[in-house]
Design an enzyme around this catalytic site. Sequence first.
Site, PDB file in Angstrom:
ATOM      1  N   GLY A 194       0.805  -1.209   0.000  1.00 55.05           N
ATOM      2  CA  GLY A 194       0.000   0.000   0.000  1.00 55.05           C
ATOM      3  C   GLY A 194       0.841   1.264   0.000  1.00 55.05           C
ATOM      4  N   SER A 195       0.408   2.253   0.763  1.00 54.72           N
ATOM      5  CA  SER A 195       1.027   3.575   0.691  1.00 54.72           C
ATOM      6  C   SER A 195       2.436   3.640   1.268  1.00 54.72           C
ATOM      7  CB  SER A 195       0.134   4.604   1.394  1.00 54.72           C
ATOM      8  OG  SER A 195      -1.071   4.770   0.673  1.00 54.72           O
ATOM      9  N   THR A 196       2.877   2.626   2.021  1.00 61.78           N
ATOM     10  CA  THR A 196       4.273   2.641   2.471  1.00 61.78           C
ATOM     11  C   THR A 196       5.218   2.557   1.277  1.00 61.78           C
ATOM     12  OG1 THR A 196       4.281   0.235   2.839  1.00 61.78           O
ATOM     13  CG2 THR A 196       3.759   1.642   4.731  1.00 61.78           C
TER      14      THR A 196
END
Length: 490
Positions: free
Chosen positions: A219-221
């Site tokens: 995801g956004s990591t």
Amino acid sequence: MNKPIRTISLFCMLLFIALMANATYLQYWQADALNKDGRNRRIIQEAFSRERGPILVDGETVALSVKSDDAYKFQRTYPTPFRYAPVTGWFSYYSQTGIEQTQNDVLSGDDSRLFVTRLVDLVNGNNTKGGRVSLTLDPKAQKAAYDGLRALGEDVQGAVVAINPTTGQILANVSLPTYDPNVLASHDFASVSENYDRLNQDPAKPLLNRAIQTTLPPGSTFKLVTAAAAIESGNYDASSMVPAGATYQLPLTSGETGLVDNEGRSQCNPKRIPFEVAMEWSCNTTFAQLAIEVGAEAMQKQAEAFGFNEHYLDDLGPQAVSVYPTGTDKPQTGQTGFGQFEVRATPLQMAMVAAGIANGGTVMKPYLVDEVQSADLDILDKTTTTPLHDAVSPTTANELTKLMVATVNEGTADDARIDGIEVAGKTGTAQSGVPGKPPYAWFVSFAPADDPQVAVAVMIESVPGKDTSEIAGGALGGPIAKAVMEAVIR
């Protein structure tokens, strides 16, 4: 000699030849395989009758052999079973896992480096003791990670990894659900088989070390990797304006399937916004456009510079290889920009991304075995730190740090704030891709931002009882990462 006697003589000769061939085959060709076969009771007797060496964490024994009063001389025991089980593994009559497996020759005393010790013991008539294995784990960080995950609920599934950015030492490796290795090291072989079958068939997979063996969409990591590629291109820095927008239609697509949005975060709505704002509020539309602008080849190269598509952990296994897909088209590349499509990562891999940024752009090769000793405490081997890749330049690492610090101070990662210490962090919530299944929550961070001592990745795969709206990397993972960082720093 008459014909019947000759026939019988030839038959007996063939029997002797067959017997000799079979004995030669078993004693020469198959000797090693039979010697290592877990069903070989002679080997079992020998293994359980020898004092196997201890596994230590900061001087604390987490696996040892104690004298037993049964048919065997020693019983393998794990004093802190659940917290360290994913790392120590178990030693049983039919198999070994974890450090018990990868360091088996040292622990059993069979390692070639212990030859002189074995020779002296033979001359003196002493039983050979196994060597000692000291791990890099920090007991305070391990406890903080374990307690933090457990606090989310009894049936939580997730993992935490902490790394020393400058050395690559793994300071914490926790995976839940976990198990008690003592029930698999018992001398009651029927009970061992029953317990193994129960654990192996458990749908929650307690025997799986999720920290290194589970790959999920990060995801956004993963936006840290995208940001790194964008800054490395020379077109951006932390103070730049970047493309954004309330929505973004991926190239070559139409309709909802190719529409990227920001899940209602209005800070992302303008067509161009400061890079810090894009990272602080995790604007999907920004990172989809940056990934497409950078291009598939540069994105793959950047991901691999952090360790994707590569095996790098030698002293604990098996390690699942994190994946950045090859040959993506523009819409697929756009999706990878915010950690979706076919991007998959282990918690260890995402901890390495944070650690590489913390270490001025250099990713160190991770390791768990710090030192190997003989039973008499003579040092046989000590792991030396080794650079894995120069992922980004020091300048880029500094710009990424600015973005991550802003995300903690002003954005979605504020749950990781530590009083008096500047923290760099990034949240992530990744869609599972399975209808009806809640997303995965991620959090990565390092601290202190100006003198990093620890980098952390938290992955929460499942929290039974929580609604999809309650699954968020910051709210669930931030406090755990904070506790682990504080345990190392203070």
